[in-house]
Motif scaffolding. Structure first.
Motif, PDB file in Angstrom:
ATOM      1  N   LEU A   4      12.386 -38.878 -66.205  1.00 37.73           N
ATOM      2  CA  LEU A   4      10.989 -39.251 -66.375  1.00 37.73           C
ATOM      3  C   LEU A   4      10.478 -38.613 -67.653  1.00 37.73           C
ATOM      4  CD1 LEU A   4       8.277 -40.273 -65.031  1.00 37.73           C
ATOM      5  CD2 LEU A   4       8.113 -37.991 -64.075  1.00 37.73           C
ATOM      6  N   LEU A   5       9.750 -39.362 -68.481  1.00 37.11           N
ATOM      7  CA  LEU A   5       9.119 -38.782 -69.664  1.00 37.11           C
ATOM      8  C   LEU A   5       7.750 -38.262 -69.251  1.00 37.11           C
ATOM      9  CD1 LEU A   5      10.032 -41.308 -72.476  1.00 37.11           C
ATOM     10  CD2 LEU A   5      10.735 -38.925 -72.302  1.00 37.11           C
ATOM     11  N   GLU A  36       7.599 -46.127 -68.720  1.00 39.00           N
ATOM     12  CA  GLU A  36       8.103 -47.202 -67.872  1.00 39.00           C
ATOM     13  C   GLU A  36       9.604 -47.299 -68.068  1.00 39.00           C
ATOM     14  OE1 GLU A  36       6.102 -50.748 -69.104  1.00 39.00           O
ATOM     15  OE2 GLU A  36       4.192 -50.120 -68.250  1.00 39.00           O
ATOM     16  N   PRO A  37      10.306 -48.021 -67.200  1.00 43.18           N
ATOM     17  CA  PRO A  37      11.753 -48.183 -67.397  1.00 43.18           C
ATOM     18  C   PRO A  37      12.104 -48.792 -68.761  1.00 43.18           C
ATOM     19  CG  PRO A  37      11.156 -48.863 -65.189  1.00 43.18           C
ATOM     20  CD  PRO A  37       9.865 -48.584 -65.919  1.00 43.18           C
ATOM     21  N   ALA A  38      11.244 -49.674 -69.291  1.00 46.59           N
ATOM     22  CA  ALA A  38      11.513 -50.325 -70.575  1.00 46.59           C
ATOM     23  C   ALA A  38      11.232 -49.408 -71.760  1.00 46.59           C
ATOM     24  CB  ALA A  38      10.684 -51.590 -70.698  1.00 46.59           C
ATOM     25  N   LEU A  90       4.856 -50.770 -77.394  1.00 51.84           N
ATOM     26  CA  LEU A  90       5.950 -50.421 -76.498  1.00 51.84           C
ATOM     27  C   LEU A  90       7.042 -49.808 -77.351  1.00 51.84           C
ATOM     28  CD1 LEU A  90       7.452 -50.438 -73.763  1.00 51.84           C
ATOM     29  CD2 LEU A  90       8.301 -52.706 -74.384  1.00 51.84           C
ATOM     30  N   LEU A  91       7.396 -48.563 -77.066  1.00 51.33           N
ATOM     31  CA  LEU A  91       8.504 -47.905 -77.751  1.00 51.33           C
ATOM     32  C   LEU A  91       9.744 -48.128 -76.895  1.00 51.33           C
ATOM     33  CD1 LEU A  91       6.840 -44.509 -78.771  1.00 51.33           C
ATOM     34  CD2 LEU A  91       6.774 -46.726 -79.931  1.00 51.33           C
ATOM     35  N   PRO A  92      10.678 -48.973 -77.348  1.00 45.26           N
ATOM     36  CA  PRO A  92      11.873 -49.285 -76.551  1.00 45.26           C
ATOM     37  C   PRO A  92      12.882 -48.148 -76.658  1.00 45.26           C
ATOM     38  CG  PRO A  92      11.947 -50.465 -78.619  1.00 45.26           C
ATOM     39  CD  PRO A  92      10.656 -49.685 -78.604  1.00 45.26           C
ATOM     40  N   LEU A  93      12.871 -47.243 -75.711  1.00 42.08           N
ATOM     41  CA  LEU A  93      13.664 -46.021 -75.823  1.00 42.08           C
ATOM     42  C   LEU A  93      15.087 -46.181 -75.333  1.00 42.08           C
ATOM     43  CD1 LEU A  93      10.870 -43.593 -74.718  1.00 42.08           C
ATOM     44  CD2 LEU A  93      11.502 -44.281 -77.021  1.00 42.08           C
ATOM     45  N   ALA A  96      18.776 -43.770 -75.178  1.00 44.04           N
ATOM     46  CA  ALA A  96      18.545 -42.550 -75.946  1.00 44.04           C
ATOM     47  C   ALA A  96      17.630 -41.582 -75.217  1.00 44.04           C
ATOM     48  CB  ALA A  96      17.950 -42.894 -77.305  1.00 44.04           C
ATOM     49  N   ALA A  97      16.720 -42.104 -74.408  1.00 45.40           N
ATOM     50  CA  ALA A  97      15.780 -41.246 -73.687  1.00 45.40           C
ATOM     51  C   ALA A  97      16.291 -40.901 -72.298  1.00 45.40           C
ATOM     52  CB  ALA A  97      14.421 -41.923 -73.581  1.00 45.40           C
ATOM     53  N   ALA A  98      17.535 -41.272 -72.004  1.00 45.41           N
ATOM     54  CA  ALA A  98      18.052 -41.059 -70.656  1.00 45.41           C
ATOM     55  C   ALA A  98      18.411 -39.608 -70.388  1.00 45.41           C
ATOM     56  CB  ALA A  98      19.270 -41.939 -70.415  1.00 45.41           C
TER      57      ALA A  98
END
Length: 153
Positions: A4-5, A36-38, A90-93, A96-98
């Motif tokens: 979670l961010l 969000e998940p996206a 929307l920042l499509p992470l 990389a953010a996992a």
């Protein structure tokens, strides 16, 4: 479950007292963000200085060793105040953010009438930290047929 961010700033600055005045003074301000998940979704409020304007979000996942920029899009109808516009991003992470130890930093850029304005959280950038979610506690095992509405013979 995926990490979670977690914002290291109030995630709803637009709900704080004096927000409209800060937009008037600084020309651009982050209104809200939501992980969000996206990716990271959010909204920015800008002072309507001219018809043509460009709003974007510059962000990094590695302490500015590299960065990316995502365009924000105008959101009609505009706010009821008549002097500001709202843009969404929307920042499509992705993967990389996992990682749970990820830190996302970003700042908002507003270009209008030959000028450029930034909202970088008073020089600190907006920062979110990756935090591992706690999986839900498992309850006692249940009979798989206990919740069925109809049993067929």
């Amino acid at each position: 479950p995926p990490p979670l961010l977690e914002p290291l700033f109030p995630p709803q600055p637009g709900a704080s007292p004096g927000f409209a005045e800060r937009v008037r003074q600084h020309k651009v301000r982050l209104e809200w963000v939501r992980a969000e998940p996206a990716g990271l979704r959010g909204a920015v409020r800008v002072l309507n200085l001219a018809y043509e304007k460009v709003v974007s979000v510059r962000y990094t996942l590695n302490g500015w060793a590299s960065c990316a920029e995502a365009a924000a899009t105008y959101q009609p109808p505009g706010p009821a105040d008549g002097i500001t516009d709202r843009f969404a991003f929307l920042l499509p992470l992705g993967a990389a953010a996992a990682a749970a130890e990820t830190t996302l930093e970003f700042a908002v850029r507003y270009r209008v009438a030959g000028a450029e304005y930034w909202d970088n959280n008073e020089g600190k950038n907006y920062r979110l930290r990756g935090r591992q979610r706690v999986p839900p506690a498992e309850g006692p095992p249940q009979d798989p047929d206990s919740s069925a509405w109809i049993h067929f013979i």
